[in-house]
Design a protein around this motif. Sequence first.
Motif, PDB file in Angstrom:
ATOM      1  N   SER A 117      39.142 -14.649 -62.170  1.00  0.00           N
ATOM      2  CA  SER A 117      38.819 -15.809 -61.333  1.00  0.00           C
ATOM      3  C   SER A 117      40.071 -16.669 -61.119  1.00  0.00           C
ATOM      4  CB  SER A 117      37.740 -16.658 -62.007  1.00  0.00           C
ATOM      5  OG  SER A 117      38.284 -17.256 -63.171  1.00  0.00           O
ATOM      6  N   LEU A 118      40.038 -17.457 -60.050  1.00  0.00           N
ATOM      7  CA  LEU A 118      41.179 -18.328 -59.753  1.00  0.00           C
ATOM      8  C   LEU A 118      41.395 -19.301 -60.913  1.00  0.00           C
ATOM      9  CD1 LEU A 118      43.271 -19.054 -57.617  1.00  0.00           C
ATOM     10  CD2 LEU A 118      41.644 -20.718 -56.678  1.00  0.00           C
ATOM     11  N   ALA A 119      40.280 -19.793 -61.485  1.00  0.00           N
ATOM     12  CA  ALA A 119      40.387 -20.762 -62.594  1.00  0.00           C
ATOM     13  C   ALA A 119      41.138 -20.142 -63.767  1.00  0.00           C
ATOM     14  CB  ALA A 119      38.991 -21.212 -63.028  1.00  0.00           C
ATOM     15  N   LEU A 120      40.820 -18.872 -64.068  1.00  0.00           N
ATOM     16  CA  LEU A 120      41.465 -18.213 -65.204  1.00  0.00           C
ATOM     17  C   LEU A 120      42.945 -17.951 -64.910  1.00  0.00           C
ATOM     18  CD1 LEU A 120      40.237 -17.387 -67.935  1.00  0.00           C
ATOM     19  CD2 LEU A 120      40.233 -15.030 -67.118  1.00  0.00           C
ATOM     20  N   ARG A 121      43.209 -17.535 -63.677  1.00  0.00           N
ATOM     21  CA  ARG A 121      44.608 -17.280 -63.297  1.00  0.00           C
ATOM     22  C   ARG A 121      45.412 -18.574 -63.337  1.00  0.00           C
ATOM     23  NH1 ARG A 121      45.274 -12.492 -59.912  1.00  0.00           N
ATOM     24  NH2 ARG A 121      46.743 -13.641 -58.647  1.00  0.00           N
ATOM     25  N   ASN A 122      44.788 -19.681 -62.902  1.00  0.00           N
ATOM     26  CA  ASN A 122      45.486 -20.974 -62.972  1.00  0.00           C
ATOM     27  C   ASN A 122      45.764 -21.370 -64.414  1.00  0.00           C
ATOM     28  OD1 ASN A 122      45.654 -21.319 -60.241  1.00  0.00           O
ATOM     29  ND2 ASN A 122      43.799 -22.603 -60.082  1.00  0.00           N
ATOM     30  N   GLU A 123      44.770 -21.109 -65.269  1.00  0.00           N
ATOM     31  CA  GLU A 123      44.943 -21.441 -66.693  1.00  0.00           C
ATOM     32  C   GLU A 123      46.106 -20.626 -67.281  1.00  0.00           C
ATOM     33  OE1 GLU A 123      41.279 -21.196 -68.984  1.00  0.00           O
ATOM     34  OE2 GLU A 123      42.403 -21.395 -70.859  1.00  0.00           O
ATOM     35  N   ALA A 124      46.180 -19.359 -66.893  1.00  0.00           N
ATOM     36  CA  ALA A 124      47.270 -18.491 -67.389  1.00  0.00           C
ATOM     37  C   ALA A 124      48.616 -18.988 -66.870  1.00  0.00           C
ATOM     38  CB  ALA A 124      47.019 -17.048 -66.960  1.00  0.00           C
ATOM     39  N   MET A 125      48.651 -19.437 -65.612  1.00  0.00           N
ATOM     40  CA  MET A 125      49.910 -19.969 -65.057  1.00  0.00           C
ATOM     41  C   MET A 125      50.312 -21.254 -65.780  1.00  0.00           C
ATOM     42  SD  MET A 125      51.276 -17.917 -63.000  1.00  0.00           S
ATOM     43  CE  MET A 125      52.620 -18.945 -62.424  1.00  0.00           C
ATOM     44  N   GLU A 126      49.327 -22.077 -66.108  1.00  0.00           N
ATOM     45  CA  GLU A 126      49.635 -23.316 -66.860  1.00  0.00           C
ATOM     46  C   GLU A 126      50.207 -22.989 -68.233  1.00  0.00           C
ATOM     47  OE1 GLU A 126      46.240 -25.938 -67.063  1.00  0.00           O
ATOM     48  OE2 GLU A 126      46.124 -25.963 -64.873  1.00  0.00           O
ATOM     49  N   ALA A 127      49.628 -21.967 -68.859  1.00  0.00           N
ATOM     50  CA  ALA A 127      50.138 -21.549 -70.183  1.00  0.00           C
ATOM     51  C   ALA A 127      51.578 -21.060 -70.047  1.00  0.00           C
ATOM     52  CB  ALA A 127      49.241 -20.470 -70.779  1.00  0.00           C
ATOM     53  N   LEU A 128      51.846 -20.321 -68.961  1.00  0.00           N
ATOM     54  CA  LEU A 128      53.214 -19.841 -68.743  1.00  0.00           C
ATOM     55  C   LEU A 128      54.162 -21.002 -68.460  1.00  0.00           C
ATOM     56  CD1 LEU A 128      52.644 -16.531 -66.749  1.00  0.00           C
ATOM     57  CD2 LEU A 128      53.877 -16.784 -68.902  1.00  0.00           C
ATOM     58  N   GLU A 129      53.679 -22.009 -67.729  1.00  0.00           N
ATOM     59  CA  GLU A 129      54.502 -23.200 -67.490  1.00  0.00           C
ATOM     60  C   GLU A 129      54.821 -23.894 -68.804  1.00  0.00           C
ATOM     61  OE1 GLU A 129      52.903 -25.969 -64.561  1.00  0.00           O
ATOM     62  OE2 GLU A 129      52.610 -24.245 -63.221  1.00  0.00           O
ATOM     63  N   ARG A 130      53.822 -23.953 -69.688  1.00  0.00           N
ATOM     64  CA  ARG A 130      54.001 -24.652 -70.971  1.00  0.00           C
ATOM     65  C   ARG A 130      55.141 -24.036 -71.783  1.00  0.00           C
ATOM     66  NH1 ARG A 130      55.550 -26.852 -74.186  1.00  0.00           N
ATOM     67  NH2 ARG A 130      54.733 -28.089 -75.896  1.00  0.00           N
ATOM     68  N   VAL A 131      55.307 -22.705 -71.635  1.00  0.00           N
ATOM     69  CA  VAL A 131      56.364 -22.045 -72.404  1.00  0.00           C
ATOM     70  C   VAL A 131      57.610 -21.769 -71.548  1.00  0.00           C
ATOM     71  CG1 VAL A 131      54.671 -20.985 -73.963  1.00  0.00           C
ATOM     72  CG2 VAL A 131      55.500 -19.676 -71.995  1.00  0.00           C
ATOM     73  N   GLY A 132      57.604 -22.309 -70.329  1.00  0.00           N
ATOM     74  CA  GLY A 132      58.782 -22.192 -69.454  1.00  0.00           C
ATOM     75  C   GLY A 132      58.971 -20.808 -68.864  1.00  0.00           C
ATOM     76  N   MET A 133      57.889 -20.079 -68.638  1.00  0.00           N
ATOM     77  CA  MET A 133      58.026 -18.700 -68.151  1.00  0.00           C
ATOM     78  C   MET A 133      57.280 -18.465 -66.840  1.00  0.00           C
ATOM     79  SD  MET A 133      59.971 -17.066 -70.250  1.00  0.00           S
ATOM     80  CE  MET A 133      59.610 -15.363 -69.986  1.00  0.00           C
ATOM     81  N   GLU A 134      56.922 -19.527 -66.120  1.00  0.00           N
ATOM     82  CA  GLU A 134      56.111 -19.351 -64.913  1.00  0.00           C
ATOM     83  C   GLU A 134      56.846 -18.565 -63.827  1.00  0.00           C
ATOM     84  OE1 GLU A 134      57.381 -22.086 -66.033  1.00  0.00           O
ATOM     85  OE2 GLU A 134      58.172 -23.356 -64.454  1.00  0.00           O
ATOM     86  N   SER A 135      58.189 -18.642 -63.832  1.00  0.00           N
ATOM     87  CA  SER A 135      58.929 -17.984 -62.746  1.00  0.00           C
ATOM     88  C   SER A 135      58.930 -16.458 -62.881  1.00  0.00           C
ATOM     89  CB  SER A 135      60.367 -18.503 -62.706  1.00  0.00           C
ATOM     90  OG  SER A 135      60.981 -18.187 -63.921  1.00  0.00           O
ATOM     91  N   VAL A 136      58.526 -15.934 -64.038  1.00  0.00           N
ATOM     92  CA  VAL A 136      58.541 -14.472 -64.202  1.00  0.00           C
ATOM     93  C   VAL A 136      57.118 -13.899 -64.337  1.00  0.00           C
ATOM     94  CG1 VAL A 136      60.868 -14.393 -65.191  1.00  0.00           C
ATOM     95  CG2 VAL A 136      58.903 -14.639 -66.715  1.00  0.00           C
ATOM     96  N   ALA A 137      56.133 -14.671 -63.875  1.00  0.00           N
ATOM     97  CA  ALA A 137      54.729 -14.240 -64.033  1.00  0.00           C
ATOM     98  C   ALA A 137      54.488 -12.832 -63.483  1.00  0.00           C
ATOM     99  CB  ALA A 137      53.800 -15.236 -63.338  1.00  0.00           C
ATOM    100  N   GLY A 138      55.154 -12.496 -62.376  1.00  0.00           N
ATOM    101  CA  GLY A 138      54.912 -11.201 -61.728  1.00  0.00           C
ATOM    102  C   GLY A 138      55.793 -10.086 -62.282  1.00  0.00           C
TER     103      GLY A 138
END
Length: 259
Positions: A117-138
């Motif tokens: 779901s979009l909500a879950l994907r957003n939550e995962a992106m937030e977690a990646l932002e928290r650890v400074g890794m959002e730019s390599v999600a893909g």
Amino acid sequence: MHEVSKVYPNGTEALKALDLTIYPGEHVVILGHNGSGKSTLFRCLTGFENITSGFLEIDGKNPSQLKKRKERSAFRRNIGLVFQHYHLTQNLSVLQNVLFGALGRQSFRKVCAPIASLALRNEAMEALERVGMESVAGNGADELSGGQKQRVAIARMIMQRPRMIMADEPIASLDPKAGKEIMDLLVSICKENQLTFISILHQTDIALQYGERIIGLNQGEVQLDKPVPFIQRSELHELYMSSQEQKEERLEGVVGYGI
Ligand SMILES: Nc1ncnc2c1ncn2[C@@H]1O[C@H](COP(=O)(O)OP(=O)(O)OP(=O)(O)O)[C@@H](O)[C@H]1O
Ligand SMILES: [Mg+2]
């Protein structure tokens, strides 16, 4: 825990009548030389190993008494685990690895990136932002350095929404700079969320810098248990001496006093 012992089937007595109480929100570092029982304690606390005797309760539950698979996984869902090796699924994306952190509360289908779901994907992106890794999600998880992999493993753990964090040598494979960054990250996540934090480390300087209390194990027994401000360097030195060296030092002391 009260008088907790662990004897492996081969007869090794890895924990000997341990008495320990760890309070909610504490940051505890467990130190001790190789084979002193740190990982055994970790596995008993997390329910991956049953204790042989004694009383153990975590968050109101005795992990050794959780016989049903469902009960054990519900117990483990509350504990965020961090290991020396990151246990990422190498051939999948960073985002997918983080989504797997929600597996305890979602079915496998619902955590698969294309249909999550979009909500879950957003939550995962937030977690990646928290650890400074959002730019390599893909990116593929196998394209990352060790420090980056540990960050992703921490983002996956954030997705789990744990009530406490237990880490067995989380920085053992990292260089000093990356190691400190990971410890900064873990401590700040625990502080933000008032999580209990138990980590096993080998680096005494890092233990003094990041721990609030140090528990030193020696041959399956607690040799040291003090708040960090009360710890003397000599106590840590003694903890890391082999038991043979300790015997020799005591003997020298006796000889020195002319007895
Ligand atoms: N599965 C096992 N079966 C039998 N003996 C074991 C097992 N796991 C650990 N031991 C023994 O129990 C003792 C404690 O081991 P443990 O792995 O808990 O130590 P540790 O403090 O984590 O050491 P290290 O710093 O090397 O990781 C050691 O004597 C070890 O050989
Ligand atoms: Mg170990």
